[in-house]
Enzyme design. Structure first.
Site, PDB file in Angstrom:
ATOM      1  N   GLY A 232       0.403  -0.822   0.059  1.00 43.84           N
ATOM      2  CA  GLY A 232      -0.147   0.321   0.238  1.00 43.84           C
ATOM      3  C   GLY A 232       1.106   1.613   0.179  1.00 43.84           C
ATOM      4  O   GLY A 232       1.800   1.321  -0.312  1.00 43.84           O
ATOM      5  N   SER A 233       0.653   2.497   0.077  1.00 43.78           N
ATOM      6  CA  SER A 233       1.160   3.461   0.336  1.00 43.78           C
ATOM      7  C   SER A 233       0.086   4.558   0.923  1.00 43.78           C
ATOM      8  O   SER A 233      -1.336   4.814   1.502  1.00 43.78           O
ATOM      9  CB  SER A 233       0.624   4.430  -1.053  1.00 43.78           C
ATOM     10  OG  SER A 233       1.693   3.280  -2.521  1.00 43.78           O
ATOM     11  N   ASN A 234       0.691   6.024   1.583  1.00 39.15           N
ATOM     12  CA  ASN A 234      -0.246   6.961   1.615  1.00 39.15           C
ATOM     13  C   ASN A 234      -0.302   8.278   0.748  1.00 39.15           C
ATOM     14  O   ASN A 234       1.629   8.360   0.248  1.00 39.15           O
ATOM     15  CB  ASN A 234       0.399   7.241   3.258  1.00 39.15           C
ATOM     16  CG  ASN A 234       0.627   5.752   4.156  1.00 39.15           C
ATOM     17  OD1 ASN A 234      -0.469   5.439   4.251  1.00 39.15           O
ATOM     18  ND2 ASN A 234       1.588   5.876   5.573  1.00 39.15           N
ATOM     19  N   ASN A 476      -5.003   3.615   0.613  1.00 33.01           N
ATOM     20  CA  ASN A 476      -5.454   2.954  -0.032  1.00 33.01           C
ATOM     21  C   ASN A 476      -6.746   2.162   0.645  1.00 33.01           C
ATOM     22  O   ASN A 476      -7.864   0.568   0.232  1.00 33.01           O
ATOM     23  CB  ASN A 476      -4.208   1.265   0.458  1.00 33.01           C
ATOM     24  CG  ASN A 476      -3.032   1.567  -0.214  1.00 33.01           C
ATOM     25  OD1 ASN A 476      -2.553   1.590   0.425  1.00 33.01           O
ATOM     26  ND2 ASN A 476      -2.824   2.035  -1.497  1.00 33.01           N
ATOM     27  N   ARG A 496      -3.814   2.920   8.769  1.00 33.33           N
ATOM     28  CA  ARG A 496      -3.243   4.358   8.314  1.00 33.33           C
ATOM     29  C   ARG A 496      -4.036   5.006   7.902  1.00 33.33           C
ATOM     30  O   ARG A 496      -3.995   6.423   8.561  1.00 33.33           O
ATOM     31  CB  ARG A 496      -2.185   4.219   7.314  1.00 33.33           C
ATOM     32  CG  ARG A 496      -1.200   3.040   7.833  1.00 33.33           C
ATOM     33  CD  ARG A 496      -0.124   2.474   6.143  1.00 33.33           C
ATOM     34  NE  ARG A 496      -1.089   1.609   5.332  1.00 33.33           N
ATOM     35  CZ  ARG A 496      -1.319   2.184   4.161  1.00 33.33           C
ATOM     36  NH1 ARG A 496      -0.980   2.756   3.384  1.00 33.33           N
ATOM     37  NH2 ARG A 496      -2.412   0.541   3.487  1.00 33.33           N
TER      38      ARG A 496
END
Length: 778
Positions: A232-234, A476, A496
């Site tokens: 995933g990512s932010n 995500n 997150r």
């Protein structure tokens, strides 16, 4: 370049970075400045030369990485790695990414094709310049081949083929067959009656699902990071109404497994048409994911959309070149190829395609196999037409408009501009399905019932500009409630995203430093929920009470030096086992925690998060066991295991980063273990975990303990009060040449959550230059 015994002469592979070189194919002279961290800043007189220079610089820094992608995508890695590469090559031959990449180039407009051709010409100019090649060519004995435009497309597809829903649909199909409808429904919180209607057929079809698992296991070690969960990512964009400067702030940290070298590469290109810096894929022209052109900046996170479906195909036992349809037997497209293997005879491979897609698992000769329909391969992608216009976008709205043709992967694109706007766009091709069954499982391919009927229109995709909340935060998570339109059955757990929203709403206005330091935030909301829950439980005895009281007094911040964080990691994995193993059974729990299919980790993360999110008011586990029966054993085991791993039962001697360390491995360290120490980068201890904004994921597999499996692989921060002062960082370095100056020189900075200047203005790049190379036409 020489290899003498166990010694690699790494410095001999350094390219020329100063002076003047002749490069055939240029329109005019081109300068390439490199700053103190080796980042190339290309200044060209024409757009053609800008792409030429980008290709040249990519070959200087990352040629072997490009070679690795090229051989992966074409199923030719065994030529370098030997027999260990055969199973992964077989899988990629079946994906047929190379054929899809060629089709994409054929469908390009002349301007876009010229962009890719100029880039390839720049790569080839370096290859033919007589400069040293990377040490890996000497190690493997592989010849260097010319670069072709379709191979740049291939790199992009290789990086994303594993990111779709294929693994989770395989995992769900196998889980359902293992534990049955009732227990599956218990874990997923759905009605078993409805599930029964979409239960995939058993019998021989169960065999092909199991065969897929076996094939993945055989390929996993050789696939390396391509077999791992992307993590995933932010990203977050804050409107000026919520900042102390009155202008937007844009930040991101993209999460992927830690490759050697890093998946992204810092690059800056200037020409009369545009001036852009950002995180690029080595071998691919443009800035599809991360960029800043002085007026607009953008970043992406994985959208988690559902654009891959699996079909169980039945083949004629008398003629396995025919597959079953609702109208009878149909002829499959069958080709026979060979995988060349270093040191051994070639291995035959059969490549088969049905109306539903390429066969990716199983063998038609066995009677059943799995076909994959995938938006990257089912028809030519026109997304490459988006790359050039986005560089010239002057506003968030203009940027959004350039993305109409984007296909795969589906991204959540955030952006901000100098006019003060922030934007969110869910970009990409999301298929519309005729049934719901394919959302979770592999489905029958012979009925014709589960076909795609179209795509979600661009206008119907989630998108917004300047929201009333004053910020966007993507991690995500699900974009909207309901299925209108349907995007995916599941998204990444929102831990997150919840933390980002918590921090961004905690102040009326935030400073640039407060917003950027979120890249290093290590607070876990699931951990805090557990600490509150444990604090409300009655006192226990012995080691169980020591663990309970220690965690109950903790703030949930997984700092590298934290003893509580190490204890919590053992508790997190231990309580998951205590809760779910009795439901799924010992054998299925072992499969869930050791499978080569990353989809099982997704299931465990989903169940684990749901458990923590519903603790308030909870009296026990999903199957009705009271917490008083479950917690003491899990807490006692967590204390015992932490003491064992730390070598002491004194918590003052415990540190999270002692067990939670990167272990990145070069693509050839397995094939050439005698050179692993020279090829692999340094290891570094980390804080955080899979649920923190500063992601540092780890596997559920107890054998791996808490070795870091995914991290932030590119950070960028733009303050639009001073857009020229943008910063960026990588977990390693700009160069892919092992052991050289810029191979790992950003690692310590990155670990401290620091960034280096982007030098977006050409005059700043020139002033910061440590090396200057001039390429002249010849």
């Amino acid at each position: 370049m020489t290899v003498t015994g166990d010694r690699l002469d790494l410095e001999a592979a350094l390219p020329q970075l100063d002076g003047t070189l002749v490069a055939a194919g240029l329109d005019a002279s081109l300068t390439m400045h490199r700053d103190a961290h080796g980042v190339p800043h290309v200044r060209a007189a024409t757009e053609h030369d800008a792409w030429f220079g980008m290709g040249y610089a990519s070959a200087q820094d990352r040629l072997w990485q490009m070679e690795w992608y090229r051989r992966r995508g074409t199923g030719r890695w065994a030529e370098a790695a030997g027999p260990s590469g055969v199973e992964a090559d077989r899988l990629f031959r079946r994906f047929q990414l190379d054929a899809a990449s060629r089709a994409d180039v054929e469908a390009m407009t002349s301007d876009t094709r010229a962009m890719f051709q100029a880039y390839a010409d720049g790569v080839n100019a370096f290859i033919t310049s007589g400069q040293p090649l990377p040490v890996e060519y000497a190690l493997t004995g592989l010849p260097i081949e010319p670069w072709e435009p379709w191979q740049s497309v291939l790199i992009f597809k290789v990086r994303h083929a594993i990111m779709g829903k294929r693994p989770i649909k395989l995992a769900r199909s196998q889980l359902l067959q293992r534990i049955g409808i009732e227990r599956y429904a218990l874990l997923e919180g759905i009605e078993p009656a409805g599930l029964a209607m979409i239960l995939p057929p058993g019998g021989v079809n169960a065999d092909v699902i199991a065969q897929a698992e076996t094939e993945l296991a055989r390929a996993a070690d050789d696939l390396g990071t391509l077999a791992l969960d992307e993590g995933g990512s932010n990203s977050w964009a804050v409107h000026g109404s919520r900042t102390t400067t009155g202008m937007p702030l844009l930040a991101n940290d993209s999460h992927r497994p830690l490759d050697v070298p890093n998946v992204y590469w810092q690059m800056h290109v200037t020409c009369p048409e545009f001036n852009v810096a950002g995180g690029a894929f080595p071998g691919v022209p443009g800035f599809a994911h991360f960029g800043h052109n002085g007026q607009v900046a953008w970043n992406i996170t994985h959208g988690q959309a559902d654009y891959q479906d699996l079909y169980i195909e039945q083949f004629d036992p008398d003629d396995p070149t025919r597959y079953r349809t609702e109208d009878g037997w149909a002829d499959a497209d069958v080709r026979h190829e060979e995988i060349k293997v270093r040191g051994e005879a070639p291995v035959p491979v059969e490549v088969v395609r049905t109306r539903n897609g390429h066969i990716v698992h199983g063998a038609p000769s066995s009677g059943t196999a799995l076909a994959l329909r995938y938006t990257a391969t089912d028809r030519p992608c026109r997304q490459w037409e988006c790359l050039r216009p986005m560089l010239r976008a002057g506003s968030v709205e203009e940027l959004h408009e350039t993305q109409r043709g984007w296909a795969e992967p589906v991204n959540a694109l955030l952006s901000a501009d100098t006019a003060g706007s922030i934007g969110f766009l869910y970009r990409g091709r999301v298929p519309v399905r005729s049934t719901e069954a394919a959302r979770q499982f592999a489905v029958p391919g012979w009925t014709g019932e589960h076909r795609w009927t179209g795509d979600v229109p661009f206008e119907a995709l989630p998108q917004a500009v300047n929201p009333p909340e004053g910020f966007f935060a993507t991690a995500n998570q699900r974009t909207h409630e309901g299925d209108d339109p349907y995007l995916a059955y599941e998204f990444t757990v929102p831990a997150r995203a919840e933390r980002l929203a918590e921090v961004l709403t905690s102040r009326a206005r935030s400073t640039p430093e407060e917003v950027s330091t979120l890249q290093g935030d290590m607070v876990s909301l699931p951990a805090r929920r557990w600490t509150r829950f444990l604090g409300a439980q009655p006192a226990l005895e012995g080691d169980a009470e020591r663990a309970r009281s220690m965690l109950a007094g903790w703030d949930g911040d997984l700092r590298p030096e934290s003893p509580e964080a190490l204890l919590y990691a053992h508790f997190r994995t231990g309580i998951a086992r205590a809760v779910f193993e009795p439901i799924v059974g010992e054998d299925t729990w072992r499969w869930l925690t050791t499978s080569a299919n990353t989809g099982t980790a997704t299931l465990l993360a989903r169940w684990s998060y749901h458990t923590s999110a519903t603790l308030e008011g909870s009296t026990g586990t999903p199957d009705g066991r009271p917490w008083s029966e479950v917690l003491p054993g899990a807490l006692e085991a967590a204390w015992r295991d932490t003491a064992r791993d730390a070598g002491t039962d004194d918590p003052s001697g415990w540190r999270w980063d002692s067990m939670h360390r990167t272990n990145a491995a070069h693509t050839l360290s397995g094939a050439f273990p005698q050179h692993a120490e020279a090829l692999n980068p340094p290891s570094i201890g980390m804080g955080g975990d899979p649920d923190t904004v500063q992601v540092s994921g780890y596997a559920w597999n107890p054998k791996g303990r808490f070795a870091v499996s995914s991290v932030s692989v590119y950070r960028q921060f733009v303050d639009f009060a001073a857009p020229e002062s943008a910063t960026w960082s990588l977990p390693g370095g700009e160069s892919g040449l092992p052991g050289t100056e810029h191979a790992s020189d950003q690692l310590e900075l990155w670990a401290r959550h620091e960034r280096i200047p982007m030098h977006l203005r050409p005059e700043d790049a020139e002033a910061a230059a440590v090396h200057t190379l001039t390429l002249v036409p010849g």
